[in-house]
Design a protein around this motif. Structure first.
Motif, PDB file in Angstrom:
ATOM      1  N   MET A 140       0.850  -1.174   0.000  1.00  0.00           N
ATOM      2  CA  MET A 140       0.000   0.000   0.000  1.00  0.00           C
ATOM      3  C   MET A 140       0.900   1.243   0.000  1.00  0.00           C
ATOM      4  O   MET A 140       1.828   1.344   0.787  1.00  0.00           O
ATOM      5  CB  MET A 140      -0.880  -0.033   1.255  1.00  0.00           C
ATOM      6  CG  MET A 140      -2.069   0.891   1.235  1.00  0.00           C
ATOM      7  SD  MET A 140      -3.110   0.678   2.696  1.00  0.00           S
ATOM      8  CE  MET A 140      -4.658   0.470   1.917  1.00  0.00           C
ATOM      9  N   SER A 141       0.624   2.169  -0.899  1.00  0.00           N
ATOM     10  CA  SER A 141       1.453   3.366  -1.004  1.00  0.00           C
ATOM     11  C   SER A 141       1.107   4.361   0.106  1.00  0.00           C
ATOM     12  O   SER A 141       0.058   4.262   0.751  1.00  0.00           O
ATOM     13  CB  SER A 141       1.246   4.036  -2.363  1.00  0.00           C
ATOM     14  OG  SER A 141      -0.040   4.645  -2.420  1.00  0.00           O
ATOM     15  N   GLU A 142       1.998   5.308   0.317  1.00  0.00           N
ATOM     16  CA  GLU A 142       1.766   6.342   1.328  1.00  0.00           C
ATOM     17  C   GLU A 142       0.484   7.111   1.021  1.00  0.00           C
ATOM     18  O   GLU A 142      -0.290   7.431   1.917  1.00  0.00           O
ATOM     19  CB  GLU A 142       2.955   7.297   1.378  1.00  0.00           C
ATOM     20  CG  GLU A 142       2.796   8.398   2.416  1.00  0.00           C
ATOM     21  CD  GLU A 142       3.978   9.361   2.462  1.00  0.00           C
ATOM     22  OE1 GLU A 142       3.832  10.385   3.140  1.00  0.00           O
ATOM     23  OE2 GLU A 142       5.014   9.102   1.829  1.00  0.00           O
ATOM     24  N   ARG A 143       0.244   7.393  -0.248  1.00  0.00           N
ATOM     25  CA  ARG A 143      -0.957   8.139  -0.659  1.00  0.00           C
ATOM     26  C   ARG A 143      -2.235   7.342  -0.365  1.00  0.00           C
ATOM     27  O   ARG A 143      -3.228   7.893   0.088  1.00  0.00           O
ATOM     28  CB  ARG A 143      -0.875   8.481  -2.152  1.00  0.00           C
ATOM     29  CG  ARG A 143      -2.044   9.275  -2.655  1.00  0.00           C
ATOM     30  CD  ARG A 143      -2.053  10.675  -2.042  1.00  0.00           C
ATOM     31  NE  ARG A 143      -3.196  11.398  -2.557  1.00  0.00           N
ATOM     32  CZ  ARG A 143      -3.943  12.218  -1.850  1.00  0.00           C
ATOM     33  NH1 ARG A 143      -3.642  12.460  -0.594  1.00  0.00           N
ATOM     34  NH2 ARG A 143      -4.965  12.814  -2.373  1.00  0.00           N
ATOM     35  N   GLU A 144      -2.196   6.021  -0.598  1.00  0.00           N
ATOM     36  CA  GLU A 144      -3.352   5.172  -0.311  1.00  0.00           C
ATOM     37  C   GLU A 144      -3.643   5.114   1.184  1.00  0.00           C
ATOM     38  O   GLU A 144      -4.805   5.153   1.599  1.00  0.00           O
ATOM     39  CB  GLU A 144      -3.135   3.765  -0.857  1.00  0.00           C
ATOM     40  CG  GLU A 144      -3.144   3.683  -2.367  1.00  0.00           C
ATOM     41  CD  GLU A 144      -2.707   2.330  -2.883  1.00  0.00           C
ATOM     42  OE1 GLU A 144      -3.276   1.900  -3.880  1.00  0.00           O
ATOM     43  OE2 GLU A 144      -1.797   1.724  -2.275  1.00  0.00           O
ATOM     44  N   VAL A 145      -2.589   5.020   1.991  1.00  0.00           N
ATOM     45  CA  VAL A 145      -2.748   5.019   3.452  1.00  0.00           C
ATOM     46  C   VAL A 145      -3.344   6.344   3.910  1.00  0.00           C
ATOM     47  O   VAL A 145      -4.260   6.380   4.732  1.00  0.00           O
ATOM     48  CB  VAL A 145      -1.398   4.744   4.157  1.00  0.00           C
ATOM     49  CG1 VAL A 145      -1.514   4.962   5.656  1.00  0.00           C
ATOM     50  CG2 VAL A 145      -0.906   3.348   3.840  1.00  0.00           C
ATOM     51  N   GLU A 146      -2.832   7.454   3.367  1.00  0.00           N
ATOM     52  CA  GLU A 146      -3.341   8.772   3.723  1.00  0.00           C
ATOM     53  C   GLU A 146      -4.820   8.897   3.387  1.00  0.00           C
ATOM     54  O   GLU A 146      -5.610   9.382   4.194  1.00  0.00           O
ATOM     55  CB  GLU A 146      -2.550   9.864   2.998  1.00  0.00           C
ATOM     56  CG  GLU A 146      -3.063  11.258   3.269  1.00  0.00           C
ATOM     57  CD  GLU A 146      -2.373  12.326   2.439  1.00  0.00           C
ATOM     58  OE1 GLU A 146      -2.710  13.502   2.637  1.00  0.00           O
ATOM     59  OE2 GLU A 146      -1.522  12.005   1.597  1.00  0.00           O
ATOM     60  N   LYS A 147      -5.211   8.472   2.184  1.00  0.00           N
ATOM     61  CA  LYS A 147      -6.610   8.558   1.764  1.00  0.00           C
ATOM     62  C   LYS A 147      -7.518   7.729   2.671  1.00  0.00           C
ATOM     63  O   LYS A 147      -8.598   8.172   3.052  1.00  0.00           O
ATOM     64  CB  LYS A 147      -6.754   8.116   0.313  1.00  0.00           C
ATOM     65  CG  LYS A 147      -6.244   9.139  -0.691  1.00  0.00           C
ATOM     66  CD  LYS A 147      -6.285   8.634  -2.110  1.00  0.00           C
ATOM     67  CE  LYS A 147      -7.715   8.508  -2.586  1.00  0.00           C
ATOM     68  NZ  LYS A 147      -7.794   8.126  -4.007  1.00  0.00           N
ATOM     69  N   ALA A 148      -7.090   6.526   3.024  1.00  0.00           N
ATOM     70  CA  ALA A 148      -7.882   5.668   3.905  1.00  0.00           C
ATOM     71  C   ALA A 148      -8.021   6.290   5.286  1.00  0.00           C
ATOM     72  O   ALA A 148      -9.119   6.332   5.865  1.00  0.00           O
ATOM     73  CB  ALA A 148      -7.241   4.288   4.008  1.00  0.00           C
TER      74      ALA A 148
END
Length: 50
Positions: free
Chosen positions: A1-9
């Motif tokens: 999971m990318s940093e951006r995906e973690v942030e969005k979640a």
């Protein structure tokens, strides 16, 4: 999971929690552009103000 995906979640869950708990809250955004001394910075990024 990318940093951006973690942030969005994280932000999705956080916004739902705040909207449920805090009356009158408005979620405007997660990152805002700031220019300091010709350098582009974004609030909320891991490189803020170093």
């Amino acid at each position: 999971m990318s940093e951006r995906e973690v942030e969005k979640a994280y932000l999705s869950i956080f916004a739902l929690l705040i909207l449920e708990v805090c009356k009158g809250f408005a979620f405007v955004g997660s990152q805002h552009h700031i220019e300091v001394g010709g350098q582009d910075l974004f609030s909320g990024s891991s490189d803020d103000f170093r």
